[in-house]
Design a protein around this motif. Sequence first.
Motif, short mmCIF file in Angstrom:
data_model
loop_
_atom_site.label_atom_id
_atom_site.label_comp_id
_atom_site.label_asym_id
_atom_site.label_seq_id
_atom_site.Cartn_x
_atom_site.Cartn_y
_atom_site.Cartn_z
N GLN A 19 -45.10 -31.14 -62.71
CA GLN A 19 -45.16 -30.25 -61.70
C GLN A 19 -46.73 -29.96 -61.13
N GLU A 20 -47.52 -30.21 -62.46
CA GLU A 20 -49.09 -30.32 -62.18
C GLU A 20 -49.40 -31.41 -61.24
N CYS A 21 -48.79 -32.61 -61.34
CA CYS A 21 -49.02 -33.79 -60.55
C CYS A 21 -48.51 -33.57 -59.17
N ALA A 22 -47.22 -32.87 -58.96
CA ALA A 22 -46.81 -32.73 -57.70
C ALA A 22 -47.61 -31.72 -56.99
N ALA A 23 -48.35 -30.82 -57.70
CA ALA A 23 -49.29 -29.84 -56.88
C ALA A 23 -50.57 -30.66 -56.39
N HIS A 24 -50.82 -31.76 -56.98
CA HIS A 24 -51.94 -32.52 -56.42
C HIS A 24 -51.60 -33.80 -55.66
N GLY A 25 -50.12 -33.58 -55.26
CA GLY A 25 -49.91 -34.58 -54.26
C GLY A 25 -49.03 -35.64 -54.60
N GLU A 26 -48.99 -35.95 -56.01
CA GLU A 26 -48.35 -37.00 -56.58
C GLU A 26 -46.93 -36.78 -57.01
N ILE A 27 -46.01 -37.48 -56.58
CA ILE A 27 -44.57 -37.30 -57.15
C ILE A 27 -44.34 -38.17 -58.18
N VAL A 28 -44.18 -37.90 -59.34
CA VAL A 28 -43.80 -38.84 -60.45
C VAL A 28 -42.67 -38.05 -61.25
N THR A 31 -39.45 -39.13 -66.35
CA THR A 31 -39.43 -40.31 -67.28
C THR A 31 -40.75 -41.02 -67.38
N LEU A 32 -41.31 -41.13 -66.29
CA LEU A 32 -42.56 -41.83 -66.07
C LEU A 32 -43.64 -41.15 -67.09
N VAL A 33 -43.57 -39.74 -67.02
CA VAL A 33 -44.65 -39.03 -67.58
C VAL A 33 -44.45 -39.09 -69.02
N ALA A 34 -43.23 -39.18 -69.51
CA ALA A 34 -42.85 -39.30 -71.01
C ALA A 34 -43.47 -40.71 -71.33
#
Length: 531
Positions: A19-28, A31-34
């Motif tokens: 969710q933090e990455c999404a707030a900065h415009g990056e949709i991840v 699975t990738l985060v883990a």
Amino acid sequence: MPPTQAESVIKNIIREIGQECAAHGEIVSETLVAFMLCVTRLLDSKNPSLDTIKMQVYFDMNYTSRAALQSVFPQAELGTFLTLSKKDRERQLKELTMIVTGIRLFNRDCGKGGEGIDDLPAILQEAIPATTQHVDSQLEVVQDQAYRYTAILEKVAKNPLLSQELQPYMLKEALYNVRQYEFFLQIILSDIITCAQEVEMMIKQLGAQLEQLKFTVKSKTAVPTSQVFPIFIALSNLWTSFQDETVLISILSNLTTHLEPFLGTHELFFPEKVMQALLDGVTVKTDVCRMKEHIEERVNLADFRKLEWLFPETTANFDKLLIQYRGFCAYTFATTDGLLLPGNPAIGILKHKEKYYTFNTRDAAYSFAENPENYIDKIREKAKKNAELIQLLELHQQFETLIPNSQMKEVDKHYIKPIAKCESSTQTDTHLLPPTIVRSYEWNEWELRRKAIKLANLRRKVTHSVQTDLSHMRRENCSQVYPSKDASTQSMREASSQVPRPQIYVAGFRGGHTKTTYEVKVNLTRAIDET
């Protein structure tokens, strides 16, 4: 932390990172985060935080509580098992095994048999002190390391310029590592002490059972089985308990040995020369010394009207309260970005939303009480960056949003509520209840018989009622009735078919003018189909 709870906490952290990455415009994806988290952390071979997490996982996977040391068939499930076929034979076989074991133990004590049976009480009396001494020595070493790291970090907190110089050393991560090891050793030591107490009690019971058996048998050639068999069974149960304690001591000893390699990074980052340089001009204090420095500081209740503070003299179960953050000062940890200083319960324990917090100084207690939620959020954010803090500081409740309620009951199973104590007085009335004198009570047997005869005579009387001037026209009485209605039923009616009546006439009976009579028969019956 149970595996299911650890999994829930990790999922929560991964989701919040996404969710933090999404707030900065990056949709991840999660699975990738883990994957990135695991690869980045696991490939770092010189990281105290990773060693702490490995230590936590190893301890959770290998620690065995005393409740697990039961036989293959616990007593609770034995009844269900015995209800199957061959129940009687299986029960008799088990009892026979226990009796034989008791006989062999008795013969061994008398010096007439029991070959091959290890002297478990003697083995335990030797193994328990040795294991205790080893754990105590390890605990002393790791506590000394924790005190030194704490002193250095306390110096850094007062001088921000040193923070830049000491950042590569990862002092806080090293402190978390030794503190976690310290808590695991304390758990192991507590189990060993309990084991020593159990063994001491069982040795006394074993001696008493053997003495009773000797007194029962003496030099008799025949002894009733009802007298000796229960003692043999009791001896067998005691010996099984000795075996369980032996296994437990072995597990705890091996666990202590296998936890030591998770402290390897300390010698790499902090050799003695480096530590002496860092400790230059620093006073190393133990946890006890830190508490004694502020033992006379106490929170003034008059300064807080809406907050509840607990003190030893006014609260029962004071020593058994479940303190948040494993007893460390919440304010210091939040404001210094992760410094662990032991809290002092004598200053006062703050009760906030059914949770309890301690502080190392009165000033820290006052500052935290002004806005507790602010500091709690800071601690939670710090735990997201250092995952080992979740178990070290017992922060499972901070991530309870994704933990099922059934699992949260396990988290809170050691929760003990305080019982506030205060002076009070009560006054007991002389006569608490109004007098209950039964006027109809009779003690005289003859008077009771007279009343019984009177009641018997009344049963044969007929009661009549009359209407008087005082009772008539008191109220209108009405009743509703249902008039009978005409009703009829239809029954079967008789029916018959009419057939022609036979009509036959005979003429000539009277004779005629001749001597011979001639009869004439005439059938006048109508045909059936004509009717």
